[in-house]
Structure formats: C-alpha cells, structure tokens
Design an enzyme around this catalytic site. Sequence first.
Site, PDB file in Angstrom:
ATOM      1  N   ALA A  65       0.852  -1.173   0.000  1.00 53.99           N
ATOM      2  CA  ALA A  65       0.000   0.000   0.000  1.00 53.99           C
ATOM      3  C   ALA A  65       0.898   1.237   0.000  1.00 53.99           C
ATOM      4  O   ALA A  65       2.056   1.184   0.422  1.00 53.99           O
ATOM      5  CB  ALA A  65      -0.891  -0.016   1.230  1.00 53.99           C
ATOM      6  N   GLY A 108       0.538  -4.938   0.855  1.00 53.73           N
ATOM      7  CA  GLY A 108      -0.635  -4.938  -0.016  1.00 53.73           C
ATOM      8  C   GLY A 108      -0.378  -5.628  -1.350  1.00 53.73           C
ATOM      9  O   GLY A 108      -1.308  -6.153  -1.968  1.00 53.73           O
ATOM     10  N   GLU A 111      -0.948  -9.164  -0.632  1.00 54.27           N
ATOM     11  CA  GLU A 111      -2.400  -9.323  -0.427  1.00 54.27           C
ATOM     12  C   GLU A 111      -3.158  -9.263  -1.749  1.00 54.27           C
ATOM     13  O   GLU A 111      -4.131  -9.987  -1.950  1.00 54.27           O
ATOM     14  CB  GLU A 111      -2.894  -8.242   0.536  1.00 54.27           C
ATOM     15  CG  GLU A 111      -2.349  -8.464   1.941  1.00 54.27           C
ATOM     16  CD  GLU A 111      -2.582  -7.269   2.859  1.00 54.27           C
ATOM     17  OE1 GLU A 111      -2.082  -6.169   2.531  1.00 54.27           O
ATOM     18  OE2 GLU A 111      -3.270  -7.434   3.876  1.00 54.27           O
ATOM     19  N   GLU A 131       4.274  -5.182   7.282  1.00 56.28           N
ATOM     20  CA  GLU A 131       3.588  -4.055   7.925  1.00 56.28           C
ATOM     21  C   GLU A 131       3.992  -3.844   9.380  1.00 56.28           C
ATOM     22  O   GLU A 131       3.976  -2.718   9.886  1.00 56.28           O
ATOM     23  CB  GLU A 131       2.059  -4.255   7.856  1.00 56.28           C
ATOM     24  CG  GLU A 131       1.474  -4.116   6.462  1.00 56.28           C
ATOM     25  CD  GLU A 131       1.437  -5.411   5.659  1.00 56.28           C
ATOM     26  OE1 GLU A 131       2.142  -6.367   6.034  1.00 56.28           O
ATOM     27  OE2 GLU A 131       0.711  -5.466   4.663  1.00 56.28           O
TER      28      GLU A 131
HETATM   29  N1  CO8 Z   1       4.596   3.146  -0.567  1.00 57.53           N
HETATM   30  C1  CO8 Z   1       5.057   4.332  -1.063  1.00 57.53           C
HETATM   31  N2  CO8 Z   1       6.248   4.454  -1.673  1.00 57.53           N
HETATM   32  C2  CO8 Z   1       7.018   3.339  -1.767  1.00 57.53           C
HETATM   33  C3  CO8 Z   1       6.606   2.093  -1.277  1.00 57.53           C
HETATM   34  C4  CO8 Z   1       5.327   2.019  -0.650  1.00 57.53           C
HETATM   35  N3  CO8 Z   1       4.825   0.865  -0.169  1.00 57.53           N
HETATM   36  N4  CO8 Z   1       7.573   1.190  -1.519  1.00 57.53           N
HETATM   37  C5  CO8 Z   1       8.563   1.838  -2.152  1.00 57.53           C
HETATM   38  N5  CO8 Z   1       8.236   3.143  -2.306  1.00 57.53           N
HETATM   39  C6  CO8 Z   1       9.031   4.203  -2.951  1.00 57.53           C
HETATM   40  C7  CO8 Z   1      10.199   4.614  -2.085  1.00 57.53           C
HETATM   41  O1  CO8 Z   1       9.792   5.565  -1.107  1.00 57.53           O
HETATM   42  C8  CO8 Z   1      11.148   5.181  -3.117  1.00 57.53           C
HETATM   43  O2  CO8 Z   1      10.699   6.493  -3.438  1.00 57.53           O
HETATM   44  P1  CO8 Z   1      11.817   7.674  -3.628  1.00 57.53           P
HETATM   45  O3  CO8 Z   1      12.597   7.272  -4.835  1.00 57.53           O
HETATM   46  O4  CO8 Z   1      10.979   8.895  -3.848  1.00 57.53           O
HETATM   47  O5  CO8 Z   1      12.622   7.692  -2.390  1.00 57.53           O
HETATM   48  C9  CO8 Z   1      10.893   4.315  -4.349  1.00 57.53           C
HETATM   49  O6  CO8 Z   1       9.618   3.684  -4.143  1.00 57.53           O
HETATM   50  C10 CO8 Z   1      11.934   3.218  -4.509  1.00 57.53           C
HETATM   51  O7  CO8 Z   1      11.985   2.462  -3.288  1.00 57.53           O
HETATM   52  P2  CO8 Z   1      13.371   2.135  -2.546  1.00 57.53           P
HETATM   53  O8  CO8 Z   1      14.365   3.219  -2.783  1.00 57.53           O
HETATM   54  O9  CO8 Z   1      13.039   1.799  -1.130  1.00 57.53           O
HETATM   55  O10 CO8 Z   1      13.809   0.825  -3.357  1.00 57.53           O
HETATM   56  P3  CO8 Z   1      14.737  -0.362  -2.826  1.00 57.53           P
HETATM   57  O11 CO8 Z   1      15.042  -1.201  -4.019  1.00 57.53           O
HETATM   58  O12 CO8 Z   1      15.867   0.160  -2.019  1.00 57.53           O
HETATM   59  O13 CO8 Z   1      13.809  -1.229  -1.829  1.00 57.53           O
HETATM   60  C11 CO8 Z   1      11.779  -2.322  -1.120  1.00 57.53           C
HETATM   61  C12 CO8 Z   1      12.677  -1.931  -2.302  1.00 57.53           C
HETATM   62  C13 CO8 Z   1      12.496  -3.353  -0.240  1.00 57.53           C
HETATM   63  C14 CO8 Z   1      10.509  -2.950  -1.711  1.00 57.53           C
HETATM   64  C15 CO8 Z   1      11.438  -1.090  -0.275  1.00 57.53           C
HETATM   65  O14 CO8 Z   1      10.975  -0.058  -1.141  1.00 57.53           O
HETATM   66  C16 CO8 Z   1      10.382  -1.304   0.769  1.00 57.53           C
HETATM   67  O15 CO8 Z   1      10.648  -1.891   1.813  1.00 57.53           O
HETATM   68  N6  CO8 Z   1       9.123  -0.816   0.545  1.00 57.53           N
HETATM   69  C17 CO8 Z   1       8.050  -0.831   1.479  1.00 57.53           C
HETATM   70  C18 CO8 Z   1       7.527  -2.226   1.645  1.00 57.53           C
HETATM   71  C19 CO8 Z   1       6.441  -2.217   2.673  1.00 57.53           C
HETATM   72  O16 CO8 Z   1       6.623  -1.935   3.843  1.00 57.53           O
HETATM   73  N7  CO8 Z   1       5.222  -2.555   2.236  1.00 57.53           N
HETATM   74  C20 CO8 Z   1       4.091  -2.596   3.092  1.00 57.53           C
HETATM   75  C21 CO8 Z   1       3.348  -1.314   2.974  1.00 57.53           C
HETATM   76  S1  CO8 Z   1       1.998  -1.214   4.100  1.00 57.53           S
HETATM   77  C22 CO8 Z   1       0.790  -2.182   3.426  1.00 57.53           C
HETATM   78  O17 CO8 Z   1       0.918  -2.669   2.350  1.00 57.53           O
HETATM   79  C23 CO8 Z   1      -0.497  -2.424   4.113  1.00 57.53           C
HETATM   80  C24 CO8 Z   1      -0.641  -1.563   5.268  1.00 57.53           C
HETATM   81  C25 CO8 Z   1      -1.851  -1.957   6.024  1.00 57.53           C
HETATM   82  C26 CO8 Z   1      -2.410  -0.772   6.704  1.00 57.53           C
HETATM   83  C27 CO8 Z   1      -3.751  -1.098   7.207  1.00 57.53           C
HETATM   84  C28 CO8 Z   1      -4.664   0.117   7.101  1.00 57.53           C
HETATM   85  C29 CO8 Z   1      -6.146  -0.233   7.203  1.00 57.53           C
END
Ligand code: CO8
Length: 257
Positions: A65, A108, A111, A131
Amino acid sequence: MHLDHLKVERDERVVTVRLHRPAVLNALNSELMTELTTLLASLDDDPDVGCFLLTGSERVFAAGADIREMAERTAPEMAADDYFAGWERLAALRTPKVAAVAGYALGGGCELAMLCDTVIAADTAVFGQPEIRLGVIPGIGGTQRLTRLVGKAKAMDLILTGRTMDAAEAERSGLVARVVPADRLLAEAFAVARTIASHSRPAVRAAREAVDRALELGLAEGVRYERRVFHALFATEDQKEGMRAFLEKRPPEFTGR
Ligand code: CO8
C-alpha cells in the site's frame, strides 16, 4: 476509461493488466485501487473475457500500500473512509484472476496476489507482509488469506517478524502454484490464463466459487454446495457440448450458455 496507473491488453479472451507506478515500485494508492477495481468490474460480465491476468514489472509486482498516502492519516479518517474496503471488490468478481509475480510482492502487493485465484511466480519473486515494521498490520486481508493458504505457523512467522520469503519457499508453503524462470513468467502465466479462458464460462465460474467455499465452509456443507452446483451445470449447453465432444472424439466448442 482513462487509466493513469495501469496498462491493459486484450488478447485471446484474456485481459492482461499491468500495474504501472514505476517511480514508487507500484505502491497501491487509492487512485490505482479505483482504476483497477472499476476496470475489472466493467469487464466482469463481458462474454468475450474469460480470465484476468494481473502483473507488475520485472522488478516489482507491488511494494505494498502507498505509505506516503497513509502516513499522516488519523484513525477516524481511516475508519470514516473504510480505507482499503474497496479492494474487496476484487474478491467478488466472478471472472478468474491469475497473478503473475516477479520481484517484490510485499504488504498490499502480497495481499493483492492472494486476492487472485492463483499465483504464478518468477524465480525472482519475493513475498512478505512487512507491515509490522511500520507499526501496523496487514489491512487488505493478509492475516486471513495468508493464514488460510500457508497455515498459522508460517503466517505468524511472516507477519510477526516482517521477514520475506523467496519464490521457492512460497511454492513449498502453498502461496504460489508454480515457479518459472523470470524470462518465461508472462508467457507461462498467459498460457494458464488462456487455458482457463478457453473452458466453459459457467463451469469455470462454478469451479472457482466452489474451491473458495473450501476456505469458508465446513467439509460436509462444502461438499453439499459442490454437488448442487455440479447438478446445476447440467442445465448448460456447455455441459452437453463438452460431454458429447468427448464421446465424439473432437474438441468442444463452448459458447458460455
Ligand atoms: N509506498 C510508497 N512508496 C514506496 C513504497 C510504498 N509501499 N515502496 C517503495 N516506495 C518508494 C520509495 O519511497 C522510493 O521512493 P523515492 O525514490 O521517492 O525515495 C521508491 O519507491 C523506490 O523504493 P526504494 O528506494 O526503497 O527501493 P529499494 O530497491 O531500495 O527497496 C523495497 C525496495 C524493499 C521494496 C522497499 O521499497 C520497501 O521496503 N518498501 C516498502 C515495503 C512495505 O513496507 N510494504 C508494506 C506497505 S503497508 C501495506 O501494504 C499495508 C498496510 C496496512 C495498513 C492497514 C490500514 C487499514
């Protein structure tokens, strides 16, 4: 329909939808959710569509997400919007959905793959529900679907530690149906989708709904459900055609009626 975050192709009764927000690794924001759910709902009753194929890029299916969209929101706002509820519209669609996953399918993204009927993974795929590291829990059905698919021990392991698993572990655990070399992913997943789409539409819909019941009902009730649906399929022309074609030693010509 104007689409900012999806790329769509139609071929051989298969609609392939590619998630496309490359700058944020296909992070799933509300706009993307609305585009995807509206698009697929609009095609769900199209008799010329037999299967959806959902995929991302070579590097990422979806990294979860959109954290930027959620970060500063308050609990009353999240509750008032019933944030993420829209994703469940995908579960209600009756057209089968195949997910083709390469690279990250996190949070997400994992999911969303599990909302599909089956998952084909590239050997580069990485799955996880990270998460907990963000101070939250899965919010698009992850605690429920992952636990049903891989069992409590592995679901707890993944969800409580936030660790990822590779494609081989995902296949061993039952999250993924097949793992294929990355350069074959789209061809293999398309072949699966095309095969599904070639079958009798009422039978395919009945089959996927019956399999889903296995996760929702007790065994006796589920078996009764299956038998009733099996009986009902004898009202279709496709049943007559399928069985006659077999006896006449020719390929069936299904019409979806
Ligand atoms: N959301 C927003 N932006 C993201 C996300 C994300 N999930 N993932 C990556 N990005 C962005 C980064 O911020 C970055 O942006 P910028 O270039 O502007 O800095 C760009 O994408 C590239 O990402 P990275 O530089 O981090 O790339 P890497 O190759 O170093 O790493 C990863 C890749 C390992 C996938 C890393 O990006 C990461 O860990 N991402 C987040 C993964 C994560 O935590 N996902 C879970 C999100 S929460 C969710 O899905 C559900 C939440 C439930 C909430 C319940 C509410 C009801």
